[in-house]
Each structure stands twice: as C-alpha cells, then as structure tokens.
Design a protein around this motif. Sequence first.
Motif, PDB file in Angstrom:
ATOM      1  N   ILE A   1      -8.262  53.664  92.015  1.00 54.92           N
ATOM      2  CA  ILE A   1      -7.920  54.954  91.683  1.00 54.92           C
ATOM      3  C   ILE A   1      -9.349  55.817  91.523  1.00 54.92           C
ATOM      4  CG2 ILE A   1      -7.133  56.361  89.672  1.00 54.92           C
ATOM      5  CD1 ILE A   1      -5.188  53.991  89.028  1.00 54.92           C
ATOM      6  N   GLY A   2      -9.375  56.893  92.443  1.00 54.36           N
ATOM      7  CA  GLY A   2     -10.322  57.762  92.106  1.00 54.36           C
ATOM      8  C   GLY A   2     -10.092  58.912  93.276  1.00 54.36           C
TER       9      GLY A   2
ATOM     10  N   TYR B   1      -6.725  59.605  94.432  1.00 53.23           N
ATOM     11  CA  TYR B   1      -5.729  58.750  95.426  1.00 53.23           C
ATOM     12  C   TYR B   1      -5.831  57.504  94.610  1.00 53.23           C
ATOM     13  CZ  TYR B   1      -6.634  62.342  98.571  1.00 53.23           C
ATOM     14  OH  TYR B   1      -6.680  63.778  99.444  1.00 53.23           O
ATOM     15  N   ARG B   2      -5.001  56.667  95.064  1.00 57.24           N
ATOM     16  CA  ARG B   2      -4.939  55.158  95.048  1.00 57.24           C
ATOM     17  C   ARG B   2      -5.201  54.700  96.353  1.00 57.24           C
ATOM     18  NH1 ARG B   2      -2.348  52.894  90.494  1.00 57.24           N
ATOM     19  NH2 ARG B   2      -1.230  54.364  89.519  1.00 57.24           N
TER      20      ARG B   2
ATOM     21  N   ILE C   1     -14.440  61.250  98.890  1.00 58.44           N
ATOM     22  CA  ILE C   1     -15.786  62.038  99.346  1.00 58.44           C
ATOM     23  C   ILE C   1     -15.477  62.160 100.957  1.00 58.44           C
ATOM     24  CG2 ILE C   1     -18.136  62.681  99.556  1.00 58.44           C
ATOM     25  CD1 ILE C   1     -18.392  60.845  96.821  1.00 58.44           C
ATOM     26  N   GLY C   2     -15.378  63.448 101.469  1.00 55.96           N
ATOM     27  CA  GLY C   2     -15.171  63.783 102.693  1.00 55.96           C
ATOM     28  C   GLY C   2     -14.671  65.057 103.089  1.00 55.96           C
ATOM     29  N   ASP C   3     -14.632  65.466 104.345  1.00 57.72           N
ATOM     30  CA  ASP C   3     -14.564  66.827 104.692  1.00 57.72           C
ATOM     31  C   ASP C   3     -12.904  67.180 104.657  1.00 57.72           C
ATOM     32  OD1 ASP C   3     -16.894  67.369 105.474  1.00 57.72           O
ATOM     33  OD2 ASP C   3     -16.667  66.769 107.600  1.00 57.72           O
ATOM     34  N   LYS C   4     -12.210  66.190 104.838  1.00 60.79           N
ATOM     35  CA  LYS C   4     -10.780  66.481 104.819  1.00 60.79           C
ATOM     36  C   LYS C   4     -10.043  66.189 103.428  1.00 60.79           C
ATOM     37  CE  LYS C   4      -9.641  61.807 106.759  1.00 60.79           C
ATOM     38  NZ  LYS C   4      -8.698  60.994 107.683  1.00 60.79           N
ATOM     39  N   TYR C   5     -10.956  65.847 102.325  1.00 59.21           N
ATOM     40  CA  TYR C   5     -10.420  65.345 101.041  1.00 59.21           C
ATOM     41  C   TYR C   5     -10.862  66.627 100.062  1.00 59.21           C
ATOM     42  CZ  TYR C   5      -9.580  61.135 102.949  1.00 59.21           C
ATOM     43  OH  TYR C   5      -9.226  60.129 103.895  1.00 59.21           O
ATOM     44  N   ASN C   6     -10.158  66.866  98.995  1.00 59.53           N
ATOM     45  CA  ASN C   6     -10.491  67.851  98.007  1.00 59.53           C
ATOM     46  C   ASN C   6     -11.310  67.106  96.917  1.00 59.53           C
ATOM     47  OD1 ASN C   6      -9.305  70.063  98.898  1.00 59.53           O
ATOM     48  ND2 ASN C   6      -7.147  69.096  98.312  1.00 59.53           N
ATOM     49  N   TYR C   7     -12.461  67.374  96.658  1.00 62.88           N
ATOM     50  CA  TYR C   7     -13.432  66.983  95.526  1.00 62.88           C
ATOM     51  C   TYR C   7     -14.370  67.949  95.316  1.00 62.88           C
ATOM     52  CZ  TYR C   7     -17.062  66.170  99.108  1.00 62.88           C
ATOM     53  OH  TYR C   7     -18.073  66.507 100.202  1.00 62.88           O
ATOM     54  N   SER C   8     -15.273  67.644  94.380  1.00 58.44           N
ATOM     55  CA  SER C   8     -16.043  68.647  93.954  1.00 58.44           C
ATOM     56  C   SER C   8     -17.635  68.088  94.059  1.00 58.44           C
ATOM     57  CB  SER C   8     -16.173  68.867  92.304  1.00 58.44           C
ATOM     58  OG  SER C   8     -17.059  70.046  91.999  1.00 58.44           O
TER      59      SER C   8
END
Length: 91
Positions: free
Chosen positions: A34-35, A19-20, A38-45
């Motif tokens: 830019i990065g 995201y920006r 982290i959170g339940d509604k976001y796609n991260y690992s």
Amino acid sequence: NFEKMKDNAIEIINGIDIYRYNLKTENDKDKKHIGFVIGDKYNYSKEVTSLDNTGVDNYAFTSLCCKAIQEQQKQIEELKKEIEKLKGAKE
C-alpha cells in the motif's frame, strides 16, 4: 536554515493517490503493498519524495502527516467550541 512550514498539509495529503500494488518481481496473488506511486501519470507530492524524485523521503512524509494531524486537531477544537456555543444558545 529553518523555516516553519505554512503549507496546508491536509491539502497536500489529499492530493496524493494511494494504491494497492505488487512489484514487478512479485506474483499478482501475493499480498499487495500500500502506498503512493511516483511518476508522471500519478498524483503524488514532490514534498515527500527524495531529492532525485525516485523514492519516498519517509521522514518528510511522516512530518507532513504530523502537521496534518495538528491541523485536524485545531479543526476539532474549533468545532468543539462551536458545538458548546450552540448548546449554550439552546438552553
């Protein structure tokens, strides 16, 4: 307690949305960061987050990127071999 990572780093990275964004304390017209978020509604690992899952483990993220580069390089080398093989078949 070392264990060679066998996961597909490219797949992990492809599953992370980038995201920006501006921080809450910043003006919306300020330069955006830019990065990934982290959170339940976001796609991260969770592979690249801190132990408490509240921040980024930069060393883990950098290492994951290095592994992805290694995987891509292997793919490039295999494709180069295939191209050379196909070129040889045409001649």
